[in-house]
Motif scaffolding. Structure first.
Motif, short mmCIF file in Angstrom:
data_model
loop_
_atom_site.label_atom_id
_atom_site.label_comp_id
_atom_site.label_asym_id
_atom_site.label_seq_id
_atom_site.Cartn_x
_atom_site.Cartn_y
_atom_site.Cartn_z
N ILE A 81 0.07 -3.01 -1.07
CA ILE A 81 -0.34 -3.05 -2.42
C ILE A 81 0.77 -4.40 -3.40
CG2 ILE A 81 -1.11 -2.07 -4.62
CD1 ILE A 81 -2.04 -0.87 -1.56
N SER A 82 0.31 -4.96 -3.44
CA SER A 82 1.36 -6.21 -4.69
C SER A 82 1.27 -5.74 -6.17
CB SER A 82 0.78 -7.09 -4.18
OG SER A 82 0.76 -7.69 -2.88
N ASP A 83 2.57 -6.28 -6.56
CA ASP A 83 2.29 -5.35 -7.80
C ASP A 83 1.79 -6.59 -8.84
OD1 ASP A 83 3.79 -4.56 -10.28
OD2 ASP A 83 5.44 -5.88 -10.13
N ASN A 84 1.16 -5.79 -9.79
CA ASN A 84 0.10 -6.25 -10.72
C ASN A 84 -1.24 -6.34 -10.24
OD1 ASN A 84 1.45 -6.17 -13.09
ND2 ASN A 84 2.78 -8.59 -12.55
N SER A 85 -1.52 -5.48 -9.79
CA SER A 85 -3.11 -5.35 -8.47
C SER A 85 -4.01 -4.66 -8.47
CB SER A 85 -2.51 -5.96 -6.73
OG SER A 85 -1.96 -5.27 -6.50
N ARG A 86 -5.22 -4.99 -7.90
CA ARG A 86 -5.60 -3.88 -8.46
C ARG A 86 -6.13 -4.03 -6.93
NH1 ARG A 86 -2.98 -2.87 -11.78
NH2 ARG A 86 -4.20 -2.24 -14.24
N THR A 87 -6.03 -3.23 -5.95
CA THR A 87 -6.74 -2.69 -4.50
C THR A 87 -7.79 -2.62 -3.80
OG1 THR A 87 -4.53 -3.85 -4.09
CG2 THR A 87 -5.45 -3.55 -1.85
N ALA A 88 -8.54 -2.52 -3.10
CA ALA A 88 -9.51 -1.31 -2.59
C ALA A 88 -8.91 -1.23 -1.12
CB ALA A 88 -10.93 -2.12 -2.29
N ILE A 89 -8.78 -0.33 -0.57
CA ILE A 89 -8.54 0.35 0.16
C ILE A 89 -8.81 0.45 1.51
CG2 ILE A 89 -7.16 2.63 1.45
CD1 ILE A 89 -6.41 3.74 -1.54
N ASN A 90 -8.86 -0.57 2.49
CA ASN A 90 -9.08 -0.03 3.66
C ASN A 90 -9.32 1.33 4.70
OD1 ASN A 90 -9.91 -2.86 3.50
ND2 ASN A 90 -7.90 -3.44 3.85
N PHE A 91 -10.84 1.54 4.83
CA PHE A 91 -10.51 2.97 5.69
C PHE A 91 -10.85 2.73 7.37
CE2 PHE A 91 -10.22 4.02 1.45
CZ PHE A 91 -9.74 5.08 1.44
#
Length: 205
Positions: A81-91
């Protein structure tokens, strides 16, 4: 030979055809107990005039009360998860999936509703190698937009610790609408590893 009776209002009752408007159940004895699976109802099969009996247990199945519509998925590999990010998690792993909510390969960030209804949606994860203070968050997104009231954020002021996050909400979904679990990070230039994650959904109404 068909029989003929008359009710208290003088309306004709026949073994051949008795219209519903001549039935009067107001004076009948109350069941005096909770309805159970074995209790019987009268039903017009397919609205075709053929009256049948049906057990109360069938009604639960029809309205969804007796059917398991749920899924639980996990992430078997670490994600960055990168800084300053909003990341959808892979499952990529399904513990169970009763109604094709999820695909391990295609759009595997998503849990997609199979039918209209209200769903309990819950997810959680932890950042295992965080060393900087900052803002670490979890949110539920519906169709690419945040669901109001589902963002959980922490502001740790110590370093070198796990950052656990979880979030739960009841969400109205139409068929084919989807939800995602979003990890957010604002941590002074740090990228971190998200080492464990789980996401679940169950239809309740």
């Amino acid at each position: 030979m068909p029989w003929t009776f008359f009710n208290s209002n003088g309306q004709r009752l026949s073994s051949a055809v008795t219209n519903i408007n001549v039935l009067d159940i107001d004076g009948a004895t109350d069941i005096g107990a909770a309805i159970v699976d074995a209790d019987l109802f009268i039903i017009d099969d397919g609205a075709g005039g053929a009256n049948r009996k049906t057990a109360a247990s069938r009604i639960k199945t029809y309205i969804g009360g007796g059917e398991d519509i749920s899924a639980h998925v996990t992430d078997a590999s670490a994600q960055t998860i990168s800084d300053n990010s909003r990341t959808a998690i892979n499952f990529d792993t399904e513990t169970y999936d009763t109604s094709s909510f999820h695909d391990n390969s295609t759009n595997n960030t998503r849990l997609t509703a199979p039918s209209d209804g209200k769903y309990i949606v819950s997810g959680g994860f932890y950042f295992s190698n965080a060393t900087n203070s900052g803002v670490y968050g979890a949110s539920i997104y519906k169709g690419g937009s945040i669901v109001n009231g589902t963002s959980m954020r922490t502001f740790p002021d110590v370093t070198s610790e796990h950052r656990y996050q979880n979030v739960t909400s009841i969400i109205q979904l139409d068929a084919t609408e989807y939800v995602e679990l979003i990890a957010s990070l604002d941590a002074a230039g740090e990228s971190v590893s998200l080492d464990a994650a789980a996401f679940s959904i169950i239809k309740i109404a």
